[in-house]
Write a protein that holds these residues in place. Structure first.
Motif, PDB file in Angstrom:
ATOM      1  N   ARG A  77       0.829  -1.199   0.000  1.00  0.00           N
ATOM      2  CA  ARG A  77       0.000   0.000   0.000  1.00  0.00           C
ATOM      3  C   ARG A  77       0.867   1.255   0.000  1.00  0.00           C
ATOM      4  O   ARG A  77       2.022   1.203   0.412  1.00  0.00           O
ATOM      5  N   PRO A  78       0.336   2.381  -0.441  1.00  0.00           N
ATOM      6  CA  PRO A  78       1.141   3.609  -0.526  1.00  0.00           C
ATOM      7  C   PRO A  78       1.693   4.053   0.824  1.00  0.00           C
ATOM      8  O   PRO A  78       0.981   4.070   1.828  1.00  0.00           O
ATOM      9  N   VAL A  79       2.966   4.414   0.806  1.00  0.00           N
ATOM     10  CA  VAL A  79       3.632   5.017   1.956  1.00  0.00           C
ATOM     11  C   VAL A  79       4.250   6.316   1.468  1.00  0.00           C
ATOM     12  O   VAL A  79       4.987   6.317   0.479  1.00  0.00           O
ATOM     13  N   ALA A  80       3.941   7.413   2.154  1.00  0.00           N
ATOM     14  CA  ALA A  80       4.442   8.734   1.772  1.00  0.00           C
ATOM     15  C   ALA A  80       5.284   9.285   2.913  1.00  0.00           C
ATOM     16  O   ALA A  80       4.812   9.387   4.046  1.00  0.00           O
ATOM     17  N   ALA A  81       6.546   9.618   2.618  1.00  0.00           N
ATOM     18  CA  ALA A  81       7.486  10.101   3.636  1.00  0.00           C
ATOM     19  C   ALA A  81       8.148  11.383   3.153  1.00  0.00           C
ATOM     20  O   ALA A  81       8.603  11.452   2.014  1.00  0.00           O
ATOM     21  N   ILE A  82       8.220  12.367   4.033  1.00  0.00           N
ATOM     22  CA  ILE A  82       8.776  13.665   3.654  1.00  0.00           C
ATOM     23  C   ILE A  82       9.862  14.089   4.642  1.00  0.00           C
ATOM     24  O   ILE A  82       9.795  13.742   5.823  1.00  0.00           O
ATOM     25  N   GLY A  83      10.845  14.821   4.148  1.00  0.00           N
ATOM     26  CA  GLY A  83      11.903  15.358   5.002  1.00  0.00           C
ATOM     27  C   GLY A  83      12.798  14.280   5.573  1.00  0.00           C
ATOM     28  O   GLY A  83      13.460  13.534   4.848  1.00  0.00           O
ATOM     29  N   HIS A  84      12.823  14.169   6.904  1.00  0.00           N
ATOM     30  CA  HIS A  84      13.635  13.158   7.596  1.00  0.00           C
ATOM     31  C   HIS A  84      12.912  11.815   7.743  1.00  0.00           C
ATOM     32  O   HIS A  84      13.506  10.841   8.205  1.00  0.00           O
ATOM     33  N   ALA A  85      11.647  11.730   7.362  1.00  0.00           N
ATOM     34  CA  ALA A  85      10.864  10.504   7.554  1.00  0.00           C
ATOM     35  C   ALA A  85      11.428   9.267   6.858  1.00  0.00           C
ATOM     36  O   ALA A  85      11.195   8.155   7.340  1.00  0.00           O
ATOM     37  N   PRO A  86      12.174   9.362   5.754  1.00  0.00           N
ATOM     38  CA  PRO A  86      12.755   8.143   5.189  1.00  0.00           C
ATOM     39  C   PRO A  86      13.674   7.371   6.142  1.00  0.00           C
ATOM     40  O   PRO A  86      13.963   6.201   5.908  1.00  0.00           O
ATOM     41  N   TRP A  87      14.119   8.001   7.236  1.00  0.00           N
ATOM     42  CA  TRP A  87      14.846   7.232   8.260  1.00  0.00           C
ATOM     43  C   TRP A  87      14.006   6.043   8.721  1.00  0.00           C
ATOM     44  O   TRP A  87      14.532   4.967   8.976  1.00  0.00           O
ATOM     45  N   LEU A  88      12.693   6.240   8.843  1.00  0.00           N
ATOM     46  CA  LEU A  88      11.810   5.127   9.246  1.00  0.00           C
ATOM     47  C   LEU A  88      11.768   4.036   8.179  1.00  0.00           C
ATOM     48  O   LEU A  88      11.693   2.851   8.497  1.00  0.00           O
ATOM     49  N   LEU A  89      11.812   4.432   6.920  1.00  0.00           N
ATOM     50  CA  LEU A  89      11.833   3.448   5.836  1.00  0.00           C
ATOM     51  C   LEU A  89      13.120   2.634   5.877  1.00  0.00           C
ATOM     52  O   LEU A  89      13.113   1.430   5.611  1.00  0.00           O
ATOM     53  N   ILE A  90      14.233   3.289   6.218  1.00  0.00           N
ATOM     54  CA  ILE A  90      15.500   2.571   6.367  1.00  0.00           C
ATOM     55  C   ILE A  90      15.380   1.555   7.494  1.00  0.00           C
ATOM     56  O   ILE A  90      15.741   0.385   7.328  1.00  0.00           O
ATOM     57  N   GLU A  91      14.886   1.983   8.649  1.00  0.00           N
ATOM     58  CA  GLU A  91      14.743   1.084   9.804  1.00  0.00           C
ATOM     59  C   GLU A  91      13.838  -0.102   9.494  1.00  0.00           C
ATOM     60  O   GLU A  91      14.053  -1.201   9.993  1.00  0.00           O
ATOM     61  N   ALA A  92      12.844   0.122   8.657  1.00  0.00           N
ATOM     62  CA  ALA A  92      11.908  -0.940   8.289  1.00  0.00           C
ATOM     63  C   ALA A  92      12.453  -1.849   7.181  1.00  0.00           C
ATOM     64  O   ALA A  92      11.785  -2.795   6.779  1.00  0.00           O
ATOM     65  N   GLY A  93      13.637  -1.561   6.682  1.00  0.00           N
ATOM     66  CA  GLY A  93      14.230  -2.381   5.623  1.00  0.00           C
ATOM     67  C   GLY A  93      13.507  -2.243   4.298  1.00  0.00           C
ATOM     68  O   GLY A  93      13.442  -3.201   3.526  1.00  0.00           O
ATOM     69  N   ALA A  94      12.986  -1.048   4.007  1.00  0.00           N
ATOM     70  CA  ALA A  94      12.109  -0.876   2.849  1.00  0.00           C
ATOM     71  C   ALA A  94      12.709  -0.049   1.716  1.00  0.00           C
ATOM     72  O   ALA A  94      11.981   0.332   0.803  1.00  0.00           O
TER      73      ALA A  94
END
Length: 193
Positions: free
Chosen positions: A106-123
């Motif tokens: 499903r769509p995930v939208a991340a802005i600014g520093h939020a891609p840190w969470l995508l890194i932690e999630a292995g995504a």
């Protein structure tokens, strides 16, 4: 006209430090498209937002992340804010919630520093993303390709990842979010019908 009527979009924030413009701007875009935004946080009560590094307004929490199921939401928005995102990426329940969205397609939208969470999630491995510029090395070290663009929607994985650099990119970021939710509406599940 694009409509998100009948879709609930999760917004994930730490109890303190979410970037107010990014939370409020994306929230308003979901509302205007007819969707239902819901704020999820690490604890009940209120989230304290920031305007850059200054304390700003508070926002009422709709649900605690530990008691939430990713399957109940059509999309996930990760507003930025260096303080809040840094705290969230240390929360196992928050990281698992993001991972569940990414693996469900499903769509995930991340802005600014939020891609840190995508890194932690292995995504991020094999994906092309943008972010606040200081995350470039972190994203590349995690296997992503980084681009300096206002918005990037990457379709290379299980589901779309929509990323933007900063609050000034919000108009394009929110357009991409609403369009991806509407485009995938028919394949999203019972809450997308």
């Amino acid at each position: 006209m694009i409509t998100l009527r009948g879709l609930t979009v999760a917004f994930l924030a730490a109890a303190e430090g979410v970037e107010q413009r990014e939370l409020a701007g994306a929230w308003q875009a979901v509302l205007e498209a007819g969707g239902t935004p819901r704020l999820l946080a690490t604890r009940p009560g209120w989230v304290l937002a920031y305007r850059e590094l200054d304390r700003a307004d508070t926002f009422e929490v709709g649900a605690v992340i530990e008691e939430s199921d990713a399957a109940d939401y059509a999309a996930l928005v990760l507003p930025g804010g260096v303080v809040g995102v840094d705290r969230l990426r240390l929360e196992p329940a928050a990281v698992e919630f993001v991972r569940a969205f990414c693996t469900a397609g499903r769509p995930v939208a991340a802005i600014g520093h939020a891609p840190w969470l995508l890194i932690e999630a292995g995504a991020v491995r094999g994906r092309t993303l943008t972010s606040w510029p200081t995350l470039r090395t972190d994203l590349e070290n995690a296997g992503a390709a980084w681009v300096n663009e206002q918005v990037r929607t990457c379709q290379a994985g299980q589901g779309p990842l929509i990323t933007s650099r900063k609050s000034a990119d919000l108009p394009l970021f929110t357009d991409a979010l609403v369009n991806e939710c509407a485009r995938l509406r028919g394949r999203l599940g019972p809450w997308g019908r």
